[in-house]
Design a protein around this motif. Structure first.
Motif, short mmCIF file in Angstrom:
data_model
loop_
_atom_site.label_atom_id
_atom_site.label_comp_id
_atom_site.label_asym_id
_atom_site.label_seq_id
_atom_site.Cartn_x
_atom_site.Cartn_y
_atom_site.Cartn_z
N ARG A 1 -7.93 -0.55 -5.76
CA ARG A 1 -6.51 -1.15 -5.81
C ARG A 1 -6.02 -1.39 -4.42
O ARG A 1 -5.10 -2.52 -4.42
CB ARG A 1 -5.70 0.15 -6.17
CG ARG A 1 -5.77 0.49 -7.69
CD ARG A 1 -4.39 1.31 -8.26
NE ARG A 1 -4.06 2.46 -7.37
CZ ARG A 1 -4.96 3.80 -7.64
NH1 ARG A 1 -5.77 3.73 -8.34
NH2 ARG A 1 -4.63 4.72 -6.69
N ALA A 2 -6.42 -1.09 -3.21
CA ALA A 2 -5.85 -1.69 -1.96
C ALA A 2 -6.32 -2.76 -2.11
O ALA A 2 -5.54 -3.80 -1.50
CB ALA A 2 -6.50 -0.66 -0.91
N LYS B 1 3.72 1.75 -1.51
CA LYS B 1 4.11 1.83 -2.72
C LYS B 1 3.32 2.62 -3.83
O LYS B 1 3.65 3.29 -4.74
CB LYS B 1 4.64 0.58 -3.45
CG LYS B 1 5.93 -0.13 -2.74
CD LYS B 1 6.11 -1.55 -3.33
CE LYS B 1 7.06 -2.21 -2.66
NZ LYS B 1 7.36 -3.43 -3.11
N ASP B 2 2.03 2.58 -3.44
CA ASP B 2 0.93 3.16 -4.28
C ASP B 2 1.00 4.71 -4.15
O ASP B 2 0.65 5.14 -2.82
CB ASP B 2 -0.41 2.45 -4.07
CG ASP B 2 -1.50 2.94 -4.93
OD1 ASP B 2 -1.95 4.05 -4.61
OD2 ASP B 2 -1.69 2.40 -5.88
N ALA C 1 -8.81 4.11 -5.96
CA ALA C 1 -7.79 3.64 -5.05
C ALA C 1 -8.23 2.54 -4.00
O ALA C 1 -7.46 1.60 -3.59
CB ALA C 1 -7.38 5.02 -4.20
N ILE D 1 -4.09 -5.23 -4.26
CA ILE D 1 -2.69 -5.25 -3.59
C ILE D 1 -2.82 -6.27 -2.46
O ILE D 1 -2.07 -7.03 -2.32
CB ILE D 1 -2.21 -3.89 -3.19
CG1 ILE D 1 -1.89 -2.97 -4.22
CG2 ILE D 1 -1.13 -3.77 -2.16
CD1 ILE D 1 -1.77 -1.34 -3.79
N ASP E 1 -1.46 6.88 -4.41
CA ASP E 1 -2.48 7.50 -4.10
C ASP E 1 -2.69 6.94 -2.75
O ASP E 1 -3.39 7.80 -1.63
CB ASP E 1 -3.83 7.02 -4.54
CG ASP E 1 -3.94 7.88 -6.18
OD1 ASP E 1 -3.40 8.80 -6.12
OD2 ASP E 1 -4.57 7.43 -7.11
N LEU E 2 -2.22 5.95 -2.18
CA LEU E 2 -2.59 5.35 -0.93
C LEU E 2 -1.52 5.20 0.23
O LEU E 2 -1.71 5.38 1.44
CB LEU E 2 -2.72 3.71 -1.07
CG LEU E 2 -3.95 3.32 -1.91
CD1 LEU E 2 -3.94 1.52 -2.16
CD2 LEU E 2 -5.19 3.54 -1.34
N SER E 3 -0.45 5.75 -0.35
CA SER E 3 1.00 5.91 0.65
C SER E 3 0.63 7.21 1.35
O SER E 3 1.21 7.47 2.65
CB SER E 3 2.06 6.12 -0.01
OG SER E 3 2.08 7.03 -0.92
N LEU F 1 0.67 -1.01 0.08
CA LEU F 1 0.09 0.01 -0.19
C LEU F 1 0.86 1.16 0.06
O LEU F 1 0.68 2.24 -0.74
CB LEU F 1 -0.76 -0.07 1.32
CG LEU F 1 -2.00 -1.20 1.07
CD1 LEU F 1 -2.62 -0.94 2.66
CD2 LEU F 1 -2.87 -1.20 0.09
#
Length: 166
Positions: free
Chosen positions: A143-144, A111-112, A140, A147, A114-116, A109
């Protein structure tokens, strides 16, 4: 009493045990003489020897039975200890695996882009990952989940991320 009876008893019970056998025989004779006043000394000795042999055989049987029971108890205790140890190892392994999964999901997470920048709580139990906290967008949030599902050992993902109103 003559000594030939004691020598015969000594041969019957073995050299080292002859003295003990003779003492036991004398005690038994004392008891027998009251019951068998009409019996000869030889008959009394034979009766005492027979009773001593019966008592020894009974003691041997009881000792064998006790040893068998003790052996069984030791075997059962060893099996219980082995099962408990394996159970502990399994629990520790599951805990380590869950911690490894949590760390890997958190790293993924981070590394993303938007999520970092946001704080997502990751909790893992039995390979099941729970995600809680905010997500900047629906994409996002999805994507979480992707991931988390991509991490080895993850069984399921419970994505409870809420989309920030913005």
């Amino acid at each position: 009493m003559n000594s030939s009876h004691f020598r015969a008893a000594g041969r019957r019970f073995g050299g080292a045990a002859a003295a003990v056998s003779a003492a036991a025989l004398l005690l038994a004779l004392g008891a027998c003489s009251k019951q068998q006043d009409n019996a000869t000394v030889g008959q009394q000795i034979d009766s005492a020897v027979a009773k001593t042999e019966q008592a020894a055989e009974k003691a041997k049987d009881e000792a064998q039975s006790s040893m068998a029971a003790a052996g069984s108890a030791v075997k059962d205790a060893a099996q219980d200890a082995k099962a408990t140890t394996q159970e502990t190892v399994d629990k520790m392994s599951a805990t380590i695996d869950d911690a490894t999964i949590t760390a890997a999901v958190t790293a993924g997470l981070a590394k993303d882009p938007d999520l970092s920048a946001i704080k997502i709580n990751v909790d893992t139990q039995g390979g099941r990952v729970s995600l809680t906290g905010p997500a900047p967008s629906a994409e996002a949030r999805e994507r979480a989940s992707v991931i988390a599902k991509s991490i080895k050992g993850v069984q399921a993902v419970d994505n409870q991320l809420t989309i920030k109103a913005g």
